[in-house]
Scaffold this motif. Structure first.
Motif, mmCIF file in Angstrom:
data_model
loop_
_atom_site.group_PDB
_atom_site.id
_atom_site.type_symbol
_atom_site.label_atom_id
_atom_site.label_comp_id
_atom_site.label_asym_id
_atom_site.label_seq_id
_atom_site.Cartn_x
_atom_site.Cartn_y
_atom_site.Cartn_z
ATOM 1 N N ASN A 91 0.828 -1.209 0.000
ATOM 2 C CA ASN A 91 0.000 0.000 0.000
ATOM 3 C C ASN A 91 0.865 1.262 0.000
ATOM 4 O O ASN A 91 1.439 1.623 1.034
ATOM 5 N N PRO A 92 0.967 1.955 -1.135
ATOM 6 C CA PRO A 92 1.788 3.165 -1.173
ATOM 7 C C PRO A 92 1.127 4.368 -0.503
ATOM 8 O O PRO A 92 1.772 5.392 -0.286
ATOM 9 N N PHE A 93 -0.153 4.277 -0.182
ATOM 10 C CA PHE A 93 -0.873 5.385 0.446
ATOM 11 C C PHE A 93 -1.617 4.866 1.685
ATOM 12 O O PHE A 93 -2.826 4.628 1.649
ATOM 13 N N PRO A 94 -0.906 4.676 2.802
ATOM 14 C CA PRO A 94 -1.521 4.049 3.979
ATOM 15 C C PRO A 94 -2.530 4.917 4.722
ATOM 16 O O PRO A 94 -3.334 4.403 5.496
ATOM 17 N N ALA A 95 -2.506 6.220 4.501
ATOM 18 C CA ALA A 95 -3.410 7.089 5.265
ATOM 19 C C ALA A 95 -3.623 8.406 4.533
ATOM 20 O O ALA A 95 -2.930 8.732 3.568
ATOM 21 N N GLY A 96 -4.620 9.141 5.009
ATOM 22 C CA GLY A 96 -4.835 10.495 4.522
ATOM 23 C C GLY A 96 -5.667 10.597 3.259
ATOM 24 O O GLY A 96 -6.257 9.624 2.790
ATOM 25 N N VAL A 97 -5.683 11.788 2.688
ATOM 26 C CA VAL A 97 -6.499 12.094 1.520
ATOM 27 C C VAL A 97 -6.083 11.258 0.315
ATOM 28 O O VAL A 97 -6.927 10.794 -0.457
ATOM 29 N N LYS A 98 -4.791 11.041 0.150
ATOM 30 C CA LYS A 98 -4.323 10.299 -1.015
ATOM 31 C C LYS A 98 -4.742 8.834 -0.952
ATOM 32 O O LYS A 98 -4.944 8.200 -1.990
ATOM 33 N N ARG A 99 -4.893 8.300 0.234
ATOM 34 C CA ARG A 99 -5.400 6.927 0.353
ATOM 35 C C ARG A 99 -6.825 6.856 -0.200
ATOM 36 O O ARG A 99 -7.147 5.964 -0.988
ATOM 37 N N GLU A 100 -7.676 7.800 0.216
ATOM 38 C CA GLU A 100 -9.060 7.828 -0.249
ATOM 39 C C GLU A 100 -9.130 8.035 -1.760
ATOM 40 O O GLU A 100 -9.980 7.449 -2.436
ATOM 41 N N LEU A 101 -8.198 8.830 -2.281
ATOM 42 C CA LEU A 101 -8.230 9.191 -3.689
ATOM 43 C C LEU A 101 -7.674 8.080 -4.595
ATOM 44 O O LEU A 101 -8.269 7.776 -5.642
ATOM 45 N N TYR A 102 -6.558 7.480 -4.196
ATOM 46 C CA TYR A 102 -5.855 6.578 -5.110
ATOM 47 C C TYR A 102 -5.951 5.094 -4.765
ATOM 48 O O TYR A 102 -5.793 4.254 -5.650
ATOM 49 N N ARG A 103 -6.207 4.777 -3.515
ATOM 50 C CA ARG A 103 -6.283 3.367 -3.142
ATOM 51 C C ARG A 103 -7.352 2.595 -3.950
ATOM 52 O O ARG A 103 -7.107 1.460 -4.349
ATOM 53 N N PRO A 104 -8.526 3.204 -4.238
ATOM 54 C CA PRO A 104 -9.506 2.475 -5.049
ATOM 55 C C PRO A 104 -8.979 2.076 -6.423
ATOM 56 O O PRO A 104 -9.366 1.026 -6.950
ATOM 57 N N LEU A 105 -8.106 2.891 -7.012
ATOM 58 C CA LEU A 105 -7.541 2.538 -8.313
ATOM 59 C C LEU A 105 -6.610 1.337 -8.201
ATOM 60 O O LEU A 105 -6.538 0.504 -9.107
ATOM 61 N N GLN A 106 -5.922 1.238 -7.079
ATOM 62 C CA GLN A 106 -5.085 0.065 -6.857
ATOM 63 C C GLN A 106 -5.952 -1.186 -6.701
ATOM 64 O O GLN A 106 -5.622 -2.253 -7.231
ATOM 65 N N TYR A 107 -7.073 -1.054 -5.989
ATOM 66 C CA TYR A 107 -7.987 -2.192 -5.856
ATOM 67 C C TYR A 107 -8.553 -2.601 -7.221
ATOM 68 O O TYR A 107 -8.733 -3.781 -7.503
ATOM 69 N N ALA A 108 -8.850 -1.595 -8.049
ATOM 70 C CA ALA A 108 -9.356 -1.892 -9.389
ATOM 71 C C ALA A 108 -8.310 -2.663 -10.188
ATOM 72 O O ALA A 108 -8.624 -3.655 -10.863
ATOM 73 N N ARG A 109 -7.056 -2.221 -10.109
ATOM 74 C CA ARG A 109 -5.990 -2.943 -10.820
ATOM 75 C C ARG A 109 -5.870 -4.368 -10.287
ATOM 76 O O ARG A 109 -5.682 -5.316 -11.062
ATOM 77 N N SER A 110 -5.965 -4.525 -8.992
ATOM 78 C CA SER A 110 -5.874 -5.854 -8.397
ATOM 79 C C SER A 110 -6.968 -6.778 -8.929
ATOM 80 O O SER A 110 -6.717 -7.958 -9.234
ATOM 81 N N SER A 111 -8.183 -6.246 -9.058
ATOM 82 C CA SER A 111 -9.292 -7.054 -9.573
ATOM 83 C C SER A 111 -9.085 -7.451 -11.024
ATOM 84 O O SER A 111 -9.559 -8.500 -11.466
ATOM 85 N N ILE A 112 -8.358 -6.609 -11.767
ATOM 86 C CA ILE A 112 -8.081 -6.907 -13.170
ATOM 87 C C ILE A 112 -6.875 -7.829 -13.316
ATOM 88 O O ILE A 112 -6.900 -8.798 -14.081
ATOM 89 N N ASP A 113 -5.813 -7.556 -12.551
ATOM 90 C CA ASP A 113 -4.548 -8.268 -12.717
ATOM 91 C C ASP A 113 -4.459 -9.572 -11.928
ATOM 92 O O ASP A 113 -4.030 -10.590 -12.453
#
Length: 211
Positions: free
Chosen positions: A65-87
């Motif tokens: 997890n490159p964004f463990p906390a804060g605003v950037k976690r809320e903003l970018y973590r979902p895109l990482q989850y999306a990639r995980s579901s694809i990859d």
């Protein structure tokens, strides 16, 4: 084939030929064969062309997890989850999750936009739904009509991913792989436009593709 008319409009009106061609190349694989292990390289190469932070520059494994906390976690973590579901998972099975996580990124971007432009500091918008946020953004006249139209179209798709069950007996699932991939790139394109409008630094940068 896209199974939601809203996604078809977004595809027609928002996507350039490079992205359309890349999506076609991805689905030219033997995707109808459930045992076929597809290659996603073309998707992340397209994602990198969009720039900003996307799934392409984050590890496919959500454990990293490159964004463990804060605003950037809320903003970018979902895109990482999306990639995980694809990859790591299978976009043919986890399509709804890709749509929902993509929408969560766009929702966070819209909230950030409203908070940035609000004289009250944006506290009112902290928990705004994507639909309410888009209504408020439209009133700002900050984006072209095609962007607002795409946002409204995606709101309908996102709401289905969260609340509706598949009642169409002709379809095995509410969302298919094409819906998921188009949803992901729709939110990436829209998200970058929104974040650049409020001068979010990383939205102007391009990063290396993370393996």
């Amino acid at each position: 084939m896209l199974s939601h008319s809203e996604l078809q409009r977004i595809y027609n009106n928002l996507f350039n030929e490079t992205i359309k061609s890349g999506i076609s190349d991805f689905f030219a694989q033997d995707m109808d064969n459930a045992k076929y292990v597809y290659c996603t390289d073309v998707l992340w190469k397209m994602d990198a062309l969009i720039g900003g932070i996307g799934g392409y520059c984050m590890p496919a494994s959500p454990v990293k997890n490159p964004f463990p906390a804060g605003v950037k976690r809320e903003l970018y973590r979902p895109l990482q989850y999306a990639r995980s579901s694809i990859d790591i998972c299978d976009v043919r099975i986890f399509a709804r999750q890709v749509v929902e996580n993509s929408g969560m990124h766009l929702e966070a971007a819209c909230r950030m936009f409203l908070k940035k432009i609000s004289v009250l500091g944006g506290l009112t918008f902290q928990n705004s739904t994507l639909g309410k946020a888009v209504c408020r953004i439209e009133k700002e006249n900050a984006f072209n009509d095609y962007v607002i139209d795409a946002l409204y179209d995606f709101v309908k798709v996102y709401n289905r991913s969260k609340h509706e069950v598949n009642q169409d007996e002709a379809k095995d699932r509410m969302f298919n792989a094409e819906d998921a991939v188009v949803s992901y790139f729709a939110t990436r394109l829209l998200g970058v436009l929104i974040l650049q409008k409020i001068n979010v630094t990383e939205s102007f940068k391009k990063y290396e593709i993370c393996e």
